[in-house]
Design an enzyme around this catalytic site. Structure first.
Site, PDB file in Angstrom:
ATOM      1  N   ASP A 366     -40.437 -38.554 -79.082  1.00 58.77           N
ATOM      2  CA  ASP A 366     -39.685 -37.337 -79.424  1.00 58.77           C
ATOM      3  C   ASP A 366     -38.196 -37.652 -79.506  1.00 58.77           C
ATOM      4  O   ASP A 366     -37.364 -36.923 -78.975  1.00 58.77           O
ATOM      5  CB  ASP A 366     -39.966 -36.257 -78.368  1.00 58.77           C
ATOM      6  CG  ASP A 366     -39.548 -34.867 -78.852  1.00 58.77           C
ATOM      7  OD1 ASP A 366     -39.229 -34.722 -80.055  1.00 58.77           O
ATOM      8  OD2 ASP A 366     -39.530 -33.941 -78.021  1.00 58.77           O
ATOM      9  N   ARG A 370     -31.398 -33.790 -80.124  1.00 61.44           N
ATOM     10  CA  ARG A 370     -31.534 -32.787 -79.038  1.00 61.44           C
ATOM     11  C   ARG A 370     -31.981 -33.445 -77.734  1.00 61.44           C
ATOM     12  O   ARG A 370     -31.806 -32.873 -76.659  1.00 61.44           O
ATOM     13  CB  ARG A 370     -32.518 -31.681 -79.450  1.00 61.44           C
ATOM     14  CG  ARG A 370     -33.929 -32.181 -79.679  1.00 61.44           C
ATOM     15  CD  ARG A 370     -34.904 -31.114 -80.187  1.00 61.44           C
ATOM     16  NE  ARG A 370     -36.169 -31.771 -80.555  1.00 61.44           N
ATOM     17  CZ  ARG A 370     -36.399 -32.342 -81.728  1.00 61.44           C
ATOM     18  NH1 ARG A 370     -35.486 -32.303 -82.667  1.00 61.44           N
ATOM     19  NH2 ARG A 370     -37.553 -32.953 -81.978  1.00 61.44           N
ATOM     20  N   ASN A 371     -32.557 -34.624 -77.834  1.00 56.53           N
ATOM     21  CA  ASN A 371     -33.041 -35.322 -76.641  1.00 56.53           C
ATOM     22  C   ASN A 371     -32.162 -36.508 -76.246  1.00 56.53           C
ATOM     23  O   ASN A 371     -32.618 -37.428 -75.564  1.00 56.53           O
ATOM     24  CB  ASN A 371     -34.486 -35.780 -76.847  1.00 56.53           C
ATOM     25  CG  ASN A 371     -35.443 -34.608 -76.740  1.00 56.53           C
ATOM     26  OD1 ASN A 371     -35.145 -33.630 -76.050  1.00 56.53           O
ATOM     27  ND2 ASN A 371     -36.564 -34.683 -77.434  1.00 56.53           N
ATOM     28  N   ASP A 384     -35.549 -37.193 -71.862  1.00 54.98           N
ATOM     29  CA  ASP A 384     -36.822 -36.548 -72.193  1.00 54.98           C
ATOM     30  C   ASP A 384     -37.892 -37.506 -72.674  1.00 54.98           C
ATOM     31  O   ASP A 384     -38.307 -37.466 -73.833  1.00 54.98           O
ATOM     32  CB  ASP A 384     -36.605 -35.466 -73.265  1.00 54.98           C
ATOM     33  CG  ASP A 384     -36.104 -34.193 -72.629  1.00 54.98           C
ATOM     34  OD1 ASP A 384     -36.219 -34.073 -71.393  1.00 54.98           O
ATOM     35  OD2 ASP A 384     -35.595 -33.323 -73.360  1.00 54.98           O
TER      36      ASP A 384
HETATM   37  P1  ATP Z   1     -37.434 -29.988 -75.156  1.00 50.70           P
HETATM   38  O1  ATP Z   1     -37.853 -29.163 -73.993  1.00 50.70           O
HETATM   39  O2  ATP Z   1     -38.287 -29.771 -76.348  1.00 50.70           O
HETATM   40  O3  ATP Z   1     -37.222 -31.414 -74.835  1.00 50.70           O
HETATM   41  P2  ATP Z   1     -34.607 -29.706 -75.112  1.00 50.70           P
HETATM   42  O4  ATP Z   1     -34.393 -31.181 -75.060  1.00 50.70           O
HETATM   43  O5  ATP Z   1     -33.612 -28.907 -75.892  1.00 50.70           O
HETATM   44  O6  ATP Z   1     -36.044 -29.376 -75.643  1.00 50.70           O
HETATM   45  P3  ATP Z   1     -34.252 -29.628 -72.282  1.00 50.70           P
HETATM   46  O7  ATP Z   1     -34.329 -31.090 -72.158  1.00 50.70           O
HETATM   47  O8  ATP Z   1     -35.068 -28.826 -71.352  1.00 50.70           O
HETATM   48  O9  ATP Z   1     -34.669 -29.086 -73.672  1.00 50.70           O
HETATM   49  O10 ATP Z   1     -32.707 -29.229 -72.177  1.00 50.70           O
HETATM   50  C1  ATP Z   1     -32.191 -27.963 -72.552  1.00 50.70           C
HETATM   51  C2  ATP Z   1     -30.671 -28.080 -72.622  1.00 50.70           C
HETATM   52  O11 ATP Z   1     -30.146 -28.286 -71.320  1.00 50.70           O
HETATM   53  C3  ATP Z   1     -30.206 -29.283 -73.429  1.00 50.70           C
HETATM   54  O12 ATP Z   1     -30.078 -28.958 -74.769  1.00 50.70           O
HETATM   55  C4  ATP Z   1     -28.867 -29.617 -72.785  1.00 50.70           C
HETATM   56  O13 ATP Z   1     -27.837 -28.864 -73.348  1.00 50.70           O
HETATM   57  C5  ATP Z   1     -29.071 -29.198 -71.347  1.00 50.70           C
HETATM   58  N1  ATP Z   1     -29.396 -30.357 -70.508  1.00 50.70           N
HETATM   59  C6  ATP Z   1     -30.606 -30.905 -70.308  1.00 50.70           C
HETATM   60  N2  ATP Z   1     -30.561 -31.935 -69.454  1.00 50.70           N
HETATM   61  C7  ATP Z   1     -29.266 -32.077 -69.100  1.00 50.70           C
HETATM   62  C8  ATP Z   1     -28.545 -32.982 -68.246  1.00 50.70           C
HETATM   63  N3  ATP Z   1     -29.160 -33.969 -67.593  1.00 50.70           N
HETATM   64  N4  ATP Z   1     -27.224 -32.835 -68.130  1.00 50.70           N
HETATM   65  C9  ATP Z   1     -26.590 -31.827 -68.802  1.00 50.70           C
HETATM   66  N5  ATP Z   1     -27.196 -30.960 -69.619  1.00 50.70           N
HETATM   67  C10 ATP Z   1     -28.520 -31.054 -69.770  1.00 50.70           C
END
Ligand code: ATP
Length: 517
Positions: A366, A370-371, A384
Site C-alpha cells: 500500500d 498518504r502512507n 503503514d
Molecule cells: P489508511 O488507514 O488507509 O492507511 P491513512 O494512512 O490516511 O489511511 P492513518 O495511517 O490512520 O490513515 O493516518 C491518518 C492521518 O493521521 C495521516 O494522514 C496523518 O496525517 C496522521 N498520522 C498518522 N500517523 C502519524 C504519525 N506517526 N505522526 C503524525 N501524524 C500521523
C-alpha cells in the site's frame, strides 16, 4: 549489575582496608558516614604509612561521550547534553546503564540509549565524524540552517568502501575531498602533507586551508538525534504498555482502521497513537501490523514503540512525525517552499526505506504518499505496513492476495489487480505512482480517469504522460517502474541510488585535490 556498579571510591576503600590497615587496630581507623550510607575510611595522621606494596592499577574506566542531547523519559534514565561524559557500567542491549560524570546528571546513574554515545577518544566521538552519512545527506546537512562557510564533516565514502571523504561548505556550495590512507596508517588530502590521525588532519586544515577551497571551521550541525530503540530500556522487550501511561492530546487524522492522535507517553515523550475502531475489522489484522512493524527498524521507516492490546480500543504507539502525511504536506506546499531538489530527495528517502523492506523480503502492498510521513527538514519515513506480509522468497517472488481484497487501484500494479500477484515489484509500480504524486504536489494520479478506466487502459500499454515541469530524467525513472513485465522494473536498491545521485550521477567527481601544492 552489583559488582560492575560498585564505584571506584568504594573499591579504593576496600583496597585500603585490605592493604594498608591489616596490622592496625580498629581504634586507629575512623569511619565517617558518607552520603547515602556509604562508609569512608580515614587513617589517623600518626599512622599514615607508605603502602607496603605498589598500588595495583585501577581497572580502566569505560568512558563515553554523548553525541546528542537526551531528556530522561523515566525516573530510571539519565538526561544529558551532547559532549557530556559518561562511564558505561553495563553495556547489555540497546540501553546501557551508565554514570554521568559531567552535565545536568553528573554523579547520577541510570539508563542511556546506546546509539546516543560514542567511546571517548574514538573517531566516533569526534563532532565532525559522521560515520554512515551519504554524500547527498552530507550536502543536505551542510546546507541546512546554522552552518557557515567552513562547516565540514568527514564521512565514509559510498563509492569505495573503507574510504573517507571530507565535505566542506564553501559559500553555499558543498565540496567533497577524498581523504586517502597511507600504507602505514596515516591520512592525507593532498600528497604534499600527511598526518598520523584524522584529528591532526582536521587540526591542520582548521588553521590554514593549504589548497582546500576554504579553511575548516565549525563541525557540521547534526540535524536530528536518531530514534532510540524503543521508548525506554524496559519497553524493548515488554512492548505491551499500560494504557494509563498514554495521554491523548490532539486528533491528527482518521484512517481506514481508526483515529490517529498526538499523545504523550509517561508525561515526557511525544508519540503518535493509532487507535483501532472496534467492529471495523478483525483486531488480529491490526495486531499483525504491529508485529511486523516491530521487527522492522530503519531510519526511513516509522518505528513502532509499543502497544496497548489488553482492552479496546487497541492502541499502537509509534514515533510522531511533526508534519503528518506526505500527501497533505505536498498539497499544502504546492511548490511554495519545496524545490525540485527537495522532491528528488524525498523520493530518495522513500526508496531507501523500501530498499530496506526489499532486503528483508517484506512487501508493503500500500505504498502511496498518504502512507509516508514527514518530520522536520523534509525527513520522510514509510509508514503503514498494514498490508505487508512476511514474504518468503520462492521462484515466483509474489504474494497471493486473499480473494475479494480491495486495492487502491490507481497505485496498484496490473498483475496485482488482475491476478492478485503482489511482490516487491508491484511495490515498485506503486513507487512510480508515488513519484508522480511528489512531482505534481499531491495530484490524484490519472486525474481525468476513473478506477475502472485505468484498469481498462493499462494492459494496452497506456501510461500517464510526463507531468508539467517534470524533468525527463525523473519521468523516465517513473516509467521504468511501470514496465509491464515486473522483472523489467528496477529494484528499490537501484531506485535509491539513482535518486540519491540524481544531481551527480558521477559519484567519483571530487574536488580536484591534486592541484593542492
Ligand atoms: P489508511 O488507514 O488507509 O492507511 P491513512 O494512512 O490516511 O489511511 P492513518 O495511517 O490512520 O490513515 O493516518 C491518518 C492521518 O493521521 C495521516 O494522514 C496523518 O496525517 C496522521 N498520522 C498518522 N500517523 C502519524 C504519525 N506517526 N505522526 C503524525 N501524524 C500521523
Amino acid at each position: 549489575l552489583a559488582p560492575s556498579v560498585m564505584d571506584i571510591g568504594q573499591r579504593f576503600v576496600l583496597w585500603v582496608r585490605s592493604h594498608c590497615c591489616h596490622d592496625k587496630s580498629s581504634a586507629d581507623i575512623e569511619t565517617k558516614p558518607k552520603a547515602k550510607g556509604k562508609d569512608i575510611v580515614v587513617l589517623k595522621n600518626d599512622h599514615v604509612d607508605a603502602p607496603k606494596r605498589p598500588l595495583p592499577p585501577l581497572p580502566p574506566r569505560d568512558m563515553y561521550v554523548a553525541l546528542y542531547d537526551y531528556t530522561a523519559r523515566t525516573a530510571d534514565d539519565l538526561s544529558f547534553r551532547a559532549g557530556d561524559r559518561l562511564e558505561a557500567l553495563n553495556k547489555t542491549g540497546p540501553w546501557w546503564f551508565a554514570r554521568a560524570l559531567t552535565g545536568i546528571s553528573a554523579n547520577k546513574e541510570g539508563f542511556v540509549p546506546a546509539n546516543y554515545v560514542a567511546q571517548e577518544e574514538s573517531l566516533y566521538a569526534e563532532p565532525w565524524y559522521f560515520q554512515d552519512t551519504k554524500r547527498v545527506d552530507a550536502e543536505k546537512m551542510l546546507l541546512s540552517e546554522g552552518n557557515e562557510t567552513g562547516a565540514f564533516l568527514i564521512r565514509q565514502c559510498e563509492s569505495q568502501k573503507g574510504e573517507l571523504s571530507l565535505s566542506v561548505l564553501d559559500n553555499g556550495k558543498v565540496k567533497h575531498y577524498k581523504v586517502r590512507k597511507l600504507d602505514n596508517g596515516g591520512y592525507y588530502v593532498s600528497t604534499a602533507k600527511s598526518f598520523l590521525t584524522l584529528k591532526e588532519l582536521v587540526q591542520y586544515y582548521s588553521e590554514n586551508n593549504h589548497g582546500l577551497c576554504v579553511q575548516l571551521g565549525e563541525p557540521c550541525k547534526k540535524l536530528e538525534a536518531p530514534q532510540t530503540h524503543g521508548l525506554s530500556y524496559n519497553t524493548v522487550d515488554h512492548w505491551e504498555i499500560s494504557r494509563s501511561s498514554i495521554k491523548l492530546l490532539k486528533k491528527l487524522g482518521t484512517g481506514q482502521f481508526g483515529e490517529v492522535y498526538e499523545g504523550l507517553w509517561n508525561g515526557t515523550t511525544p508519540v503518535a497513537v493509532k487507535t483501532l475502531r472496534c467492529g471495523n475489522m478483525d483486531p488480529n489484522d491490526f495486531l499483525r501490523e504491529a508485529q511486523i512493524m516491530k521487527k522492522l527498524r530503519h531510519s526511513k521507516l516509522i518505528q513502532l514503540y509499543a502497544v496497548c492490546t489488553l482492552d479496546e480500543p487497541i492502541y499502537i504507539i509509534t514515533e510522531l512525525m511533526k508534519n503528518g502525511s506526505l500527501l497533505e504536506y505536498l498539497q499544502k506546499d504546492k511548490g511554495k517552499e519545496l524545490q525540485f531538489h527537495d522532491q528528488v530527495e524525498m523520493a530518495a528517502q522513500v526508496a531507501a526505506g523500501m530498499a530496506y523492506l526489499e532486503q528483508q523480503n517484506y512487501i508493503h502492498r500500500d505504498l502511496a504518499a498518504r502512507n509516508v510521513l514527514v518530520g522536520e527538514n523534509n525527513i520522510c519515513k514509510v509508514a503503514d505496513f498494514g498490508l505487508a506480509r512476511v514474504f518468503k522468497v520462492d521462484n515466483e517472488n509474489v504474494y497471493e492476495a486473499k480473494e475479494g481484497s480491495k486495492f487502491p487501484v490507481k497505485w496498484t500494479a496490473p498483475e496485482a489487480i488482475n491476478a492478485n500477484k503482489f511482490s516487491i515489484k508491484s511495490d515498485v509500480w506503486s513507487f512510480g505512482i508515488l513519484m508522480y504524486e511528489i512531482i505534481t504536489f499531491g495530484q490524484m494520479p490519472y486525474p481525468t480517469m476513473s478506477n475502472y478506466q485505468v484498469i481498462q487502459v493499462l494492459p494496452s500499454g497506456y501510461r500517464m504522460s510526463c507531468p508539467a515541469n517534470c524533468p525527463t530524467v525523473f519521468y523516465n525513472i517513473m516509467m521504468d517502474c511501470w514496465k509491464e513485465n515486473d522483472f523489467d522494473r528496477p529494484t528499490f536498491e537501484t531506485l535509491q541510488w539513482k535518486l540519491e545521485d540524481y544531481f551527480d550521477l558521477d559519484v567519483t567527481s571530487y574536488a580536484d585535490t591534486n592541484r593542492i601544492p
